[in-house]
Design an enzyme around this catalytic site. Structure first.
Site, short mmCIF file in Angstrom:
data_model
loop_
_atom_site.label_atom_id
_atom_site.label_comp_id
_atom_site.label_asym_id
_atom_site.label_seq_id
_atom_site.Cartn_x
_atom_site.Cartn_y
_atom_site.Cartn_z
N ASP A 11 64.85 31.87 106.27
CA ASP A 11 63.45 31.66 105.85
C ASP A 11 62.56 32.02 107.02
OD1 ASP A 11 64.80 30.52 103.73
OD2 ASP A 11 63.62 28.68 103.69
N ASP A 130 62.28 25.55 91.07
CA ASP A 130 62.15 24.61 92.18
C ASP A 130 61.57 23.32 91.60
OD1 ASP A 130 62.89 26.79 93.82
OD2 ASP A 130 60.82 27.44 94.01
O1 LIG Z 1 62.78 27.83 100.66
C1 LIG Z 1 61.93 27.00 100.99
O2 LIG Z 1 62.18 26.11 101.86
C2 LIG Z 1 60.58 27.02 100.35
C3 LIG Z 1 59.69 26.02 100.65
C4 LIG Z 1 58.45 26.01 100.07
C5 LIG Z 1 58.11 27.02 99.21
C6 LIG Z 1 58.97 28.02 98.89
C7 LIG Z 1 60.23 28.04 99.44
N1 LIG Z 1 61.16 29.00 99.20
C8 LIG Z 1 61.23 30.07 98.28
O3 LIG Z 1 60.00 30.65 97.89
C9 LIG Z 1 60.14 31.04 96.56
C10 LIG Z 1 58.88 30.86 95.82
O4 LIG Z 1 57.91 31.78 96.26
P1 LIG Z 1 56.76 32.16 95.22
O5 LIG Z 1 56.34 30.89 94.58
O6 LIG Z 1 57.42 33.11 94.26
O7 LIG Z 1 55.73 32.78 96.06
C11 LIG Z 1 61.16 30.12 95.92
O8 LIG Z 1 61.92 30.81 94.99
C12 LIG Z 1 61.98 29.66 97.06
O9 LIG Z 1 63.18 30.42 97.11
#
Ligand SMILES: O=C(O)c1ccccc1N[C@@H]1O[C@H](COP(=O)(O)O)[C@@H](O)[C@H]1O
Length: 241
Positions: A11, A130
């Site tokens: 990340d 999520d």
């Molecule tokens: O992975 C994390 O810790 C995380 C924490 C907070 C937000 C997102 C996170 N991870 C990844 O981001 C995508 C979502 O991104 P978006 O909403 O499409 O812009 C999600 O699938 C997590 O894998």
């Protein structure tokens, strides 16, 4: 038992490899250069990398060039996540040569666009579910985005190829995965599920691997690897079918 795929996570926030607790902005622990981290997982035998642009997910900028550099430097399969919400960000993500992208917020806020790109790109598109309880969260997990099972039904009908299921309450905590959530999602869909959140031990990975017959295909491992609770080599050995 078939083999469980393992996806070590990198990340990226502000150019650094980090881990968060419960996905909360400000809870970062930094683990240095993301390319070095990704190459270390590759050298250890990873077949997949789960690569996340956290700034893009939070809306605090992006790490697009750094992420592209990491994705392009890998010989393994890359699942790319974070901030993929429109044609331009999708095109940039796919141009890295990643194996698939994982959408979060877009699946909650722009369902018509997501249905269109699922139809166009098939299994290059996964959706990240999520959740807190059974409520989906988007925009860096800061905003409610509807009911897990209603959304799952809609995405199934649109042909979504797979889901990455994260229990936010477990993510980054080393408290063990939410096995019941994984069972429940597998019971509600015939699509493969990638488990995310909470893995703390080889026994946790073995427990997730026991759900392969129910539809779990893979597991994302983050903090446990960075905290050296076990090595990736040990993890791959533990889940070899
Ligand atoms: O992975 C994390 O810790 C995380 C924490 C907070 C937000 C997102 C996170 N991870 C990844 O981001 C995508 C979502 O991104 P978006 O909403 O499409 O812009 C999600 O699938 C997590 O894998």
């Amino acid at each position: 038992m078939s083999k469980l795929e393992l996806l070590p996570a990198v990340d990226v926030r502000d150019g650094q490899a980090v881990r968060l607790v419960h996905g909360e902005s400000g809870s970062e622990t930094s683990y240095g250069d993301p390319l070095e981290a990704a190459l270390a997982w590759q050298r250890a035998g990873a077949e997949w990398l789960h690569l996340v642009d956290l700034d893009a997910a939070f809306g605090t900028g992006d790490n697009r060039e750094r992420i592209a550099e990491v994705a392009r430097s890998m010989d393994l399969k890359v699942e790319l996540s974070g901030g993929i919400r429109d044609d331009a960000s999708l095109a940039a993500a796919l141009a890295t040569g990643c194996t698939r992208v994982n959408l979060g917020t877009a699946a909650l806020e722009t369902p018509e666009w997501v249905a269109k790109i699922i139809a166009e790109h098939g299994d290059k598109i996964a959706v990240g579910l999520d959740v807190r309880g059974t409520t989906l969260r988007g925009r860096g997990w800061t905003r409610d985005g509807g009911d897990l099972y209603e959304t799952l039904e809609r995405l199934d009908a649109e042909g979504c190829a797979r889901y990455v299921v994260t229990d936010i309450a477990k993510d980054g905590t080393l408290q063990g995965p939410n096995l019941q959530l994984l069972r429940d999602v597998c019971a509600a869909t015939d699509r493969p599920v990638v488990a995310s959140g909470g893995v703390s031990s080889l026994d946790d990975l073995r427990a997730i691997a026991s759900l392969v017959p129910e539809g779990v295909e893979g597991a994302i491992v983050g903090k446990a690897l960075y905290a050296e609770a076990f090595t990736l080599e040990e993890a791959l050995e533990a889940v070899a079918g």
